[in-house]
Design a protein around this motif. Structure first.
Motif, PDB file in Angstrom:
ATOM      1  N   ALA A 164     -37.157 -43.395  39.908  1.00 25.30           N
ATOM      2  CA  ALA A 164     -37.729 -42.121  40.363  1.00 25.30           C
ATOM      3  C   ALA A 164     -36.829 -41.474  41.416  1.00 25.30           C
ATOM      4  CB  ALA A 164     -39.130 -42.347  40.929  1.00 25.30           C
ATOM      5  N   ARG A 165     -36.244 -42.299  42.290  1.00 28.75           N
ATOM      6  CA  ARG A 165     -35.368 -41.728  43.330  1.00 28.75           C
ATOM      7  C   ARG A 165     -34.089 -41.163  42.707  1.00 28.75           C
ATOM      8  NH1 ARG A 165     -35.388 -45.258  48.843  1.00 28.75           N
ATOM      9  NH2 ARG A 165     -34.405 -43.354  49.578  1.00 28.75           N
ATOM     10  N   LEU A 166     -33.562 -41.862  41.700  1.00 30.54           N
ATOM     11  CA  LEU A 166     -32.363 -41.350  41.025  1.00 30.54           C
ATOM     12  C   LEU A 166     -32.684 -40.035  40.319  1.00 30.54           C
ATOM     13  CD1 LEU A 166     -31.044 -44.690  39.439  1.00 30.54           C
ATOM     14  CD2 LEU A 166     -30.065 -43.479  41.387  1.00 30.54           C
ATOM     15  N   LEU A 167     -33.813 -40.030  39.626  1.00 30.17           N
ATOM     16  CA  LEU A 167     -34.202 -38.827  38.900  1.00 30.17           C
ATOM     17  C   LEU A 167     -34.406 -37.661  39.864  1.00 30.17           C
ATOM     18  CD1 LEU A 167     -34.952 -37.462  36.294  1.00 30.17           C
ATOM     19  CD2 LEU A 167     -37.216 -38.498  36.422  1.00 30.17           C
ATOM     20  N   ARG A 168     -35.018 -37.979  41.004  1.00 28.71           N
ATOM     21  CA  ARG A 168     -35.262 -36.936  42.009  1.00 28.71           C
ATOM     22  C   ARG A 168     -33.934 -36.312  42.450  1.00 28.71           C
ATOM     23  NH1 ARG A 168     -38.855 -39.862  45.326  1.00 28.71           N
ATOM     24  NH2 ARG A 168     -37.489 -40.117  47.095  1.00 28.71           N
ATOM     25  N   GLN A 169     -32.945 -37.163  42.651  1.00 24.68           N
ATOM     26  CA  GLN A 169     -31.649 -36.654  43.094  1.00 24.68           C
ATOM     27  C   GLN A 169     -31.002 -35.799  42.005  1.00 24.68           C
ATOM     28  OE1 GLN A 169     -30.941 -36.686  46.028  1.00 24.68           O
ATOM     29  NE2 GLN A 169     -28.749 -36.281  46.218  1.00 24.68           N
ATOM     30  N   VAL A 170     -31.192 -36.188  40.758  1.00 23.69           N
ATOM     31  CA  VAL A 170     -30.647 -35.391  39.650  1.00 23.69           C
ATOM     32  C   VAL A 170     -31.369 -34.041  39.584  1.00 23.69           C
ATOM     33  CG1 VAL A 170     -30.427 -35.272  37.134  1.00 23.69           C
ATOM     34  CG2 VAL A 170     -29.899 -37.401  38.337  1.00 23.69           C
ATOM     35  N   LEU A 171     -32.690 -34.073  39.778  1.00 25.65           N
ATOM     36  CA  LEU A 171     -33.442 -32.817  39.737  1.00 25.65           C
ATOM     37  C   LEU A 171     -33.057 -31.901  40.894  1.00 25.65           C
ATOM     38  CD1 LEU A 171     -36.928 -34.240  38.696  1.00 25.65           C
ATOM     39  CD2 LEU A 171     -35.322 -32.978  37.265  1.00 25.65           C
ATOM     40  N   ARG A 172     -32.548 -32.509  41.969  1.00 23.65           N
ATOM     41  CA  ARG A 172     -32.062 -31.689  43.097  1.00 23.65           C
ATOM     42  C   ARG A 172     -30.663 -31.142  42.836  1.00 23.65           C
ATOM     43  NH1 ARG A 172     -33.342 -36.169  47.166  1.00 23.65           N
ATOM     44  NH2 ARG A 172     -35.491 -35.799  47.777  1.00 23.65           N
ATOM     45  N   GLY A 173     -30.031 -31.580  41.753  1.00 24.60           N
ATOM     46  CA  GLY A 173     -28.738 -30.986  41.411  1.00 24.60           C
ATOM     47  C   GLY A 173     -27.585 -31.952  41.275  1.00 24.60           C
ATOM     48  N   ALA A 174     -27.804 -33.254  41.553  1.00 25.63           N
ATOM     49  CA  ALA A 174     -26.702 -34.209  41.391  1.00 25.63           C
ATOM     50  C   ALA A 174     -26.332 -34.312  39.909  1.00 25.63           C
ATOM     51  CB  ALA A 174     -27.113 -35.583  41.931  1.00 25.63           C
ATOM     52  N   ARG A 175     -25.050 -34.456  39.622  1.00 27.61           N
ATOM     53  CA  ARG A 175     -24.619 -34.656  38.246  1.00 27.61           C
ATOM     54  C   ARG A 175     -24.904 -36.092  37.840  1.00 27.61           C
ATOM     55  NH1 ARG A 175     -21.399 -30.229  37.218  1.00 27.61           N
ATOM     56  NH2 ARG A 175     -22.081 -30.555  35.080  1.00 27.61           N
ATOM     57  N   LEU A 176     -25.078 -36.311  36.546  1.00 30.66           N
ATOM     58  CA  LEU A 176     -25.477 -37.642  36.079  1.00 30.66           C
ATOM     59  C   LEU A 176     -24.663 -38.044  34.858  1.00 30.66           C
ATOM     60  CD1 LEU A 176     -27.433 -40.114  36.077  1.00 30.66           C
ATOM     61  CD2 LEU A 176     -28.976 -38.748  34.655  1.00 30.66           C
ATOM     62  N   VAL A 188     -24.608 -41.305  32.330  1.00 29.83           N
ATOM     63  CA  VAL A 188     -25.257 -42.552  31.936  1.00 29.83           C
ATOM     64  C   VAL A 188     -24.344 -43.258  30.943  1.00 29.83           C
ATOM     65  CG1 VAL A 188     -27.210 -43.545  30.670  1.00 29.83           C
ATOM     66  CG2 VAL A 188     -27.602 -41.729  32.345  1.00 29.83           C
ATOM     67  N   ALA A 189     -24.057 -44.520  31.218  1.00 27.47           N
ATOM     68  CA  ALA A 189     -23.272 -45.316  30.276  1.00 27.47           C
ATOM     69  C   ALA A 189     -24.162 -46.443  29.783  1.00 27.47           C
ATOM     70  CB  ALA A 189     -22.017 -45.863  30.953  1.00 27.47           C
ATOM     71  N   ASP A 190     -24.627 -46.325  28.582  1.00 22.55           N
ATOM     72  CA  ASP A 190     -25.551 -47.317  28.029  1.00 22.55           C
ATOM     73  C   ASP A 190     -25.682 -47.051  26.532  1.00 22.55           C
ATOM     74  OD1 ASP A 190     -27.948 -48.878  27.383  1.00 22.55           O
ATOM     75  OD2 ASP A 190     -28.200 -48.997  29.555  1.00 22.55           O
ATOM     76  N   PRO A 191     -25.604 -48.076  25.709  1.00 21.29           N
ATOM     77  CA  PRO A 191     -25.768 -47.829  24.268  1.00 21.29           C
ATOM     78  C   PRO A 191     -27.155 -47.305  23.934  1.00 21.29           C
ATOM     79  CG  PRO A 191     -25.061 -50.103  24.701  1.00 21.29           C
ATOM     80  CD  PRO A 191     -25.371 -49.480  26.027  1.00 21.29           C
ATOM     81  N   ARG A 192     -28.123 -47.593  24.811  1.00 18.62           N
ATOM     82  CA  ARG A 192     -29.506 -47.197  24.532  1.00 18.62           C
ATOM     83  C   ARG A 192     -29.796 -45.796  25.067  1.00 18.62           C
ATOM     84  NH1 ARG A 192     -32.066 -51.616  28.138  1.00 18.62           N
ATOM     85  NH2 ARG A 192     -30.417 -50.728  29.410  1.00 18.62           N
ATOM     86  N   ALA A 193     -30.789 -45.154  24.456  1.00 20.80           N
ATOM     87  CA  ALA A 193     -31.234 -43.850  24.959  1.00 20.80           C
ATOM     88  C   ALA A 193     -32.232 -44.099  26.083  1.00 20.80           C
ATOM     89  CB  ALA A 193     -31.869 -43.039  23.842  1.00 20.80           C
ATOM     90  N   VAL A 194     -31.723 -44.603  27.218  1.00 21.39           N
ATOM     91  CA  VAL A 194     -32.602 -44.925  28.347  1.00 21.39           C
ATOM     92  C   VAL A 194     -33.179 -43.637  28.929  1.00 21.39           C
ATOM     93  CG1 VAL A 194     -31.439 -47.085  28.907  1.00 21.39           C
ATOM     94  CG2 VAL A 194     -30.613 -44.949  29.911  1.00 21.39           C
ATOM     95  N   GLY A 195     -34.264 -43.786  29.698  1.00 27.59           N
ATOM     96  CA  GLY A 195     -34.985 -42.615  30.192  1.00 27.59           C
ATOM     97  C   GLY A 195     -34.104 -41.604  30.905  1.00 27.59           C
ATOM     98  N   LEU A 196     -33.207 -42.082  31.768  1.00 22.67           N
ATOM     99  CA  LEU A 196     -32.374 -41.152  32.530  1.00 22.67           C
ATOM    100  C   LEU A 196     -31.415 -40.376  31.632  1.00 22.67           C
ATOM    101  CD1 LEU A 196     -31.361 -43.097  35.781  1.00 22.67           C
ATOM    102  CD2 LEU A 196     -32.787 -41.050  35.630  1.00 22.67           C
ATOM    103  N   ALA A 197     -31.096 -40.938  30.452  1.00 24.07           N
ATOM    104  CA  ALA A 197     -30.119 -40.284  29.573  1.00 24.07           C
ATOM    105  C   ALA A 197     -30.584 -38.892  29.158  1.00 24.07           C
ATOM    106  CB  ALA A 197     -29.857 -41.156  28.346  1.00 24.07           C
ATOM    107  N   LEU A 198     -31.899 -38.700  29.151  1.00 24.63           N
ATOM    108  CA  LEU A 198     -32.450 -37.383  28.821  1.00 24.63           C
ATOM    109  C   LEU A 198     -31.940 -36.307  29.770  1.00 24.63           C
ATOM    110  CD1 LEU A 198     -36.256 -38.026  28.200  1.00 24.63           C
ATOM    111  CD2 LEU A 198     -34.590 -37.136  26.556  1.00 24.63           C
ATOM    112  N   HIS A 199     -31.621 -36.718  30.996  1.00 24.68           N
ATOM    113  CA  HIS A 199     -31.216 -35.761  32.029  1.00 24.68           C
ATOM    114  C   HIS A 199     -29.709 -35.795  32.281  1.00 24.68           C
ATOM    115  CE1 HIS A 199     -35.488 -35.314  33.168  1.00 24.68           C
ATOM    116  NE2 HIS A 199     -35.544 -36.589  32.829  1.00 24.68           N
ATOM    117  N   ALA A 200     -28.973 -36.587  31.491  1.00 27.48           N
ATOM    118  CA  ALA A 200     -27.556 -36.814  31.791  1.00 27.48           C
ATOM    119  C   ALA A 200     -26.688 -35.618  31.406  1.00 27.48           C
ATOM    120  CB  ALA A 200     -27.071 -38.064  31.059  1.00 27.48           C
ATOM    121  N   ASP A 201     -25.664 -35.365  32.226  1.00 33.11           N
ATOM    122  CA  ASP A 201     -24.633 -34.402  31.832  1.00 33.11           C
ATOM    123  C   ASP A 201     -23.795 -34.996  30.710  1.00 33.11           C
ATOM    124  OD1 ASP A 201     -24.684 -32.133  33.940  1.00 33.11           O
ATOM    125  OD2 ASP A 201     -24.865 -33.960  35.121  1.00 33.11           O
ATOM    126  N   VAL A 202     -23.512 -36.285  30.833  1.00 30.17           N
ATOM    127  CA  VAL A 202     -22.764 -36.990  29.787  1.00 30.17           C
ATOM    128  C   VAL A 202     -23.434 -38.346  29.568  1.00 30.17           C
ATOM    129  CG1 VAL A 202     -20.530 -37.885  29.046  1.00 30.17           C
ATOM    130  CG2 VAL A 202     -20.615 -35.930  30.608  1.00 30.17           C
TER     131      VAL A 202
END
Ligand code: SF4
Ligand code: SF4
Ligand code: FES
Length: 555
Positions: free
Chosen positions: A400-412, A414-428
């Protein structure tokens, strides 16, 4: 407090020091004055909608929660007219609630505010009849108690990042509802309990004995501070008990990692404590069947077995493995017993699998076996590289803290073969084939080097081995790494540019990096990115942080 980060303000004739950026509400509280603030919560952005926190400042009546404090300001909270205005605001809110809202003199915030203002249950005159939503096992909604303060909506979006709630209806009919429109159980709610903890009226509450209890308003007696026993985040929790039974488990506002938040596991999932399946006494297998036994009998049985094993095969015929869920002291005693009593060094711990690659890799890279920063530093990162981890599910409070930071504008990235939750918000989103982590990290490092996205001064003054690394990385150009990993070369370059070009890039990684044959190499090659970028150390960036599997993996 230095002039750089704070200033003085006068509240009811008393000078108080407040940090830069404070609201008048913060200043008033710093002066020890209690104000109602029914739509405000320190964990949330202010809304300024309820008008229960009115004060006079600079000659004007203002809502303290949304008015910035400024140096030398004079604030009046106690004149008859502002006291009356605040009381009127609370009375108007209460008048729309049904009598039961205040009938039991409960522990909640609204009841507390009403008691402090001398507003009795008779002020609650509403008709009610809006119904309940008790479809969810942990989170119930009593619409008649909702004052439409919006705290739950902001908690769900700003702190939890789930956006499950909204306010519906108009005027006095406004009420919170799941954004999906149907019952709560079918909504996007992940049961973090955040809305339960902020609701000032008990409209959203946990059913059962915890009803109405929040981290800010619960009985002071019978409270025990503990650390969540589930994942490796280490949330501080307050366990509230009555007559020896657990009433509620509440997130600690001053928890250094969770800051007043929790997840479904720590918050609600403590039924195991009274489960009939819980092992509460020793069992001895007799004729193939496990049967209850006394402690003396069980310990004697174990001692006989150990003695027989040592007699037959020597001390090294015995081995022990202990748990990262146990305390340091318990783990210490296990190794002491094995070394001193049994006489063997055959001692291991379950964190061998998940953490030893981090311990070895981080020690080799930085000289210390732990993460380089606290989780608070994530709030300062402007680019997050999240690798081999699914924190939204596995480490939800950090997720939640990582997501919050992304929602505040941090770039994201994600390196993971899976479509993990954060990947939805990833720039790459880089999806390497399993087992190709090291090549992927070398590929990213190659781009950092060839595109000049490195910190020359840091490398010169703080790092060794750059010539050798440069030679190694020459073999990992993007096209070759694309062949090795399956990650398109353009994505690799884009990710490296985001990480390398950021002012305060952070790396957060999980067991997808460590639980490999080459886990230590994965950690070291990942750490190389932070070293090349000079993103390690105080005020330089968020550094490198492993997400651990259990709450005492680091020890
Ligand atoms: S449910 Fe509670 S927190 Fe949400 S808007 Fe209503 S009163 Fe406020
Ligand atoms: S419990 Fe958490 S996820 Fe569910 S609605 Fe409340 S704040 Fe949102
Ligand atoms: S708490 Fe300030 S307006 Fe509601």
């Amino acid at each position: 407090m230095g002039a750089m980060n704070g200033f003085m303000i006068e509240v009811d004739g008393t000078d108080v020091a407040v940090p830069d950026g404070s609201s008048l509400l913060t200043a008033v509280r710093a002066a020890g004055v209690e104000l109602p603030s029914l739509c405000s919560d320190d964990r949330l952005s202010p809304a300024g909608s309820c008008r229960t926190c009115l004060v006079r400042a600079g000659g004007r009546i203002v809502a303290a929660c949304v008015t910035p404090a400024s140096p030398g300001m004079r604030v009046d909270t106690g004149s008859d007219d502002v006291v009356r205005l605040r009381r009127d605001a609370v009375e108007v809110i209460v008048s729309a609630l049904p009598p039961r809202a205040l009938a039991d003199g409960g522990p909640g915030e609204l009841a507390h505010v009403c008691r402090s203002l001398g507003i009795g249950p008779e002020a609650a005159q509403g008709a009610g009849g809006r119904g309940v939503d008790d479809s969810h096992p942990y989170v119930h909604l009593d619409r008649d108690l909702c004052i439409a303060c919006g705290r739950c909506v902001r908690m769900c979006s700003e702190v939890q990042g789930t956006f499950a709630l909204t306010l519906v209806g108009r005027g006095g009919d406004t009420v919170v509802a799941p954004g999906t429109g149907g019952p709560w159980i079918e909504s996007d709610c992940v049961a973090c309990g955040g809305c339960v903890d902020t609701c000032p009226t008990g409209a959203i509450s946990q059913p059962g004995p915890a009803r109405g209890l929040t981290s800010a308003f619960h009985p002071a007696e019978g409270q025990t501070r503990t650390t969540c026993g589930y994942c490796g985040v280490g949330c501080a929790l307050d366990v509230v008990t009555r007559d020896g039974e657990v009433t509620a488990v509440l997130p600690a506002r001053d928890g250094s990692v969770n800051r007043g938040h929790a997840c479904v596991k720590g918050r609600f999932s403590h039924g195991f404590r009274t489960s009939p399946e819980r092992l509460t006494r020793p069992l001895l297998r007799r004729d193939g069947v496990l049967e209850p036994a006394g402690w003396d009998e069980a310990l004697a049985h174990v001692a006989r077995g150990l003695r027989a094993a040592v007699d037959a095969g020597g001390p090294d015929a015995v081995a022990a493995i202990s748990s990262a869920r146990a305390t340091n002291e318990e783990n210490y005693l296990v190794q002491k017993f094995m070394r001193v009593v049994i006489g063997t060094n055959n001692v291991d711990n379950c964190s061998r699998l998940c953490h030893s690659p981090s311990a070895a890799g981080l020690t080799a890279s930085f000289g210390l076996s732990g993460g380089t920063d606290t989780f608070d530093d994530v709030e300062r990162a402007d680019c997050l590289l999240v690798v081999g981890a699914n924190p939204v599910e596995a480490h939800p409070v950090v997720g939640a803290r990582l997501l919050r930071q992304v929602l505040r504008g941090a770039r994201l990235v994600v390196a993971d073969p899976r479509a993990v939750g954060l990947a939805l918000h990833a720039d790459v989103h880089l999806r390497p084939r399993p087992g190709t982590n090291v090549a992927l990290f070398h590929g990213l490092a190659h781009v950092l080097l060839t595109e000049g996205l490195t910190d020359e001064e840091f490398l010169r003054e703080r790092a060794t081995g750059l010539p050798e690394l440069t030679e190694l990385l020459a073999d990992y150009p993007p096209d070759r790494v694309a062949d090795l990993t399956g990650v398109p070369a353009a994505d690799l370059v884009a990710a490296a540019r985001l990480y390398g070009g950021a002012g305060r890039p952070a790396i957060v990684y999980g067991l997808g990096v460590t639980e490999h044959l080459h886990g230590t190499d994965g950690v070291r090659s990942l750490a190389n990115l932070a070293i090349l970028r000079g993103a390690v150390g105080t005020d330089r960036g968020y550094g490198v942080n492993p997400l651990r599997g259990q709450n005492n993996v680091q020890g």
